[in-house]
Scaffold this active site. Structure first.
Site, PDB file in Angstrom:
ATOM      1  N   LYS A 114       0.825  -1.219   0.000  1.00 26.73           N
ATOM      2  CA  LYS A 114       0.000   0.000   0.000  1.00 26.73           C
ATOM      3  C   LYS A 114       0.855   1.264   0.000  1.00 26.73           C
ATOM      4  CE  LYS A 114      -2.223  -0.642   3.907  1.00 26.73           C
ATOM      5  NZ  LYS A 114      -1.764  -1.942   4.403  1.00 26.73           N
TER       6      LYS A 114
ATOM      7  N   ARG B  82      -9.153   1.850   9.385  1.00 30.24           N
ATOM      8  CA  ARG B  82      -8.832   0.453   9.671  1.00 30.24           C
ATOM      9  C   ARG B  82      -9.964  -0.240  10.411  1.00 30.24           C
ATOM     10  NH1 ARG B  82      -2.911   1.086   9.410  1.00 30.24           N
ATOM     11  NH2 ARG B  82      -1.875  -0.933   9.490  1.00 30.24           N
TER      12      ARG B  82
ATOM     13  N   ARG C 181      11.375  -7.126   4.295  1.00 37.15           N
ATOM     14  CA  ARG C 181      11.225  -5.671   4.216  1.00 37.15           C
ATOM     15  C   ARG C 181      12.077  -4.980   5.279  1.00 37.15           C
ATOM     16  NH1 ARG C 181       5.392  -2.718   4.779  1.00 37.15           N
ATOM     17  NH2 ARG C 181       5.559  -3.149   6.996  1.00 37.15           N
TER      18      ARG C 181
ATOM     19  N   ARG D 264      11.627  -3.031  10.536  1.00 37.56           N
ATOM     20  CA  ARG D 264      10.641  -2.312  11.335  1.00 37.56           C
ATOM     21  C   ARG D 264      10.345  -3.175  12.549  1.00 37.56           C
ATOM     22  NH1 ARG D 264       5.278  -0.218   8.214  1.00 37.56           N
ATOM     23  NH2 ARG D 264       4.222  -1.202   9.954  1.00 37.56           N
TER      24      ARG D 264
ATOM     25  N   ARG E  21      -0.582  -8.933  13.375  1.00 33.08           N
ATOM     26  CA  ARG E  21      -1.131  -7.820  12.575  1.00 33.08           C
ATOM     27  C   ARG E  21      -2.091  -8.345  11.509  1.00 33.08           C
ATOM     28  NH1 ARG E  21       4.079  -5.468  10.654  1.00 33.08           N
ATOM     29  NH2 ARG E  21       2.862  -4.072   9.352  1.00 33.08           N
TER      30      ARG E  21
HETATM   31  P1  AMP Z   1       1.162   0.734   9.082  1.00 31.89           P
HETATM   32  O1  AMP Z   1       2.434   1.451   8.821  1.00 31.89           O
HETATM   33  O2  AMP Z   1      -0.006   1.282   8.303  1.00 31.89           O
HETATM   34  O3  AMP Z   1       1.298  -0.763   8.952  1.00 31.89           O
HETATM   35  O4  AMP Z   1       0.797   1.011  10.619  1.00 31.89           O
HETATM   36  C1  AMP Z   1       1.660   0.614  11.669  1.00 31.89           C
HETATM   37  C2  AMP Z   1       0.895   0.536  12.985  1.00 31.89           C
HETATM   38  O5  AMP Z   1       0.360   1.834  13.314  1.00 31.89           O
HETATM   39  C3  AMP Z   1      -0.310  -0.388  12.991  1.00 31.89           C
HETATM   40  O6  AMP Z   1       0.050  -1.740  13.233  1.00 31.89           O
HETATM   41  C4  AMP Z   1      -1.129   0.219  14.140  1.00 31.89           C
HETATM   42  O7  AMP Z   1      -0.553  -0.123  15.398  1.00 31.89           O
HETATM   43  C5  AMP Z   1      -0.915   1.707  13.940  1.00 31.89           C
HETATM   44  N1  AMP Z   1      -1.930   2.312  13.041  1.00 31.89           N
HETATM   45  C6  AMP Z   1      -1.719   2.885  11.821  1.00 31.89           C
HETATM   46  N2  AMP Z   1      -2.854   3.338  11.297  1.00 31.89           N
HETATM   47  C7  AMP Z   1      -3.832   3.054  12.192  1.00 31.89           C
HETATM   48  C8  AMP Z   1      -5.241   3.238  12.216  1.00 31.89           C
HETATM   49  N3  AMP Z   1      -5.900   3.818  11.204  1.00 31.89           N
HETATM   50  N4  AMP Z   1      -5.925   2.811  13.316  1.00 31.89           N
HETATM   51  C9  AMP Z   1      -5.288   2.223  14.346  1.00 31.89           C
HETATM   52  N5  AMP Z   1      -3.976   1.996  14.376  1.00 31.89           N
HETATM   53  C10 AMP Z   1      -3.236   2.403  13.319  1.00 31.89           C
END
Ligand code: AMP
Length: 220
Positions: A18, A93, A132, A161, A172
């Site tokens: 994404k 989300r 990654r 990460r 996740r």
């Molecule tokens: P991402 O980089 O999009 O995979 O986000 C990393 C982490 O940030 C996720 O595993 C959540 O802990 C938190 N996070 C990001 N976006 C959201 C969201 N819209 N709602 C809740 N937690 C979020």
């Protein structure tokens, strides 16, 4: 020729690409790329009050509570730089977050143009995420076998990460299935959903997205 399209969500499981595609789309169309994951990681890195409130959720791969996220996104999408369009990456989300977004957009008298849903098999996701890495110098996503390799862009040191370790990846993915996947139906029912095959190279996926964009333009 349809009207100018400019407000999108990119939806899909963690690791489907994404972020990479959203960045490309943003630079191609001149939109702002809004990644809530990046915003939260930045807040944690800075040690801000927000960062302190969210760090334990992010580290464990759990979702940050909806009220906090709603506030964050409402402040972000109402900023002036979003007037030329934006692509939301990592938000919404949950169904509650989608409803929050609907309200914010209604308040601004703007509409969503579509939701790009990228699909990849679970096995492939786990394989991709385990390769990654992030460059500590330029922030690029680097695909590598281990941390001994260097960033091909700038030669910087790469690290994984913290939430990309195998156990947290599995967690996740299960959070995604329970909380986020229902959004696919939510947007399908609103005739907003555009499905994109996420297999193949970054370029191939991007070409598929551009093709879908043309279709959306024809519709509006
Ligand atoms: P991402 O980089 O999009 O995979 O986000 C990393 C982490 O940030 C996720 O595993 C959540 O802990 C938190 N996070 C990001 N976006 C959201 C969201 N819209 N709602 C809740 N937690 C979020």
């Amino acid at each position: 020729m349809g009207k100018l399209i400019k407000r999108f969500i990119i939806l899909g499981a963690p690791g489907v690409g994404k972020g990479t595609q959203a960045k490309r789309l943003a630079s191609h169309f001149g939109w702002v790329h809004i990644s809530t994951g990046d915003m939260l990681r930045e807040a944690i890195h800075e040690g801000s009050e927000l960062g302190e409130r969210v760090s334990s959720f992010v580290e464990k791969g759990d979702l940050v509570p909806d009220d906090l996220m709603g506030e964050l996104i409402s402040q972000r999408v109402t900023r002036a730089d979003c007037r030329n369009g934006f692509i939301l990456d990592g938000f919404p989300r949950t169904i509650t977050q989608a409803e929050q977004l609907d309200l914010v957009m209604e308040g601004q008298d703007i509409i969503l143009d579509g939701v790009l849903f990228i699909e990849v098999e679970d096995d492939e996701i786990i394989r991709r995420l385990s390769r990654r890495f992030l460059c500590g110098e330029c922030g690029s996503i680097v695909i590598a076998d281990n941390e001994n390799q260097h960033c091909p862009e700038c030669g910087g040191t790469i690290t994984r990460r913290p939430d990309d370790d195998p156990e947290t990846i599995r967690h996740r993915l299960s959070v995604y299935r329970r909380k986020t996947e229902p959004l696919v139906e939510y947007y399908r029912q609103q005739d907003m959903l555009f499905e994109i095959d996420g297999s193949g190279s970054v370029d191939e996926i991007f070409q598929r997205i551009l093709y879908v964009m043309d279709e959306i333009k024809e519709r509006v």
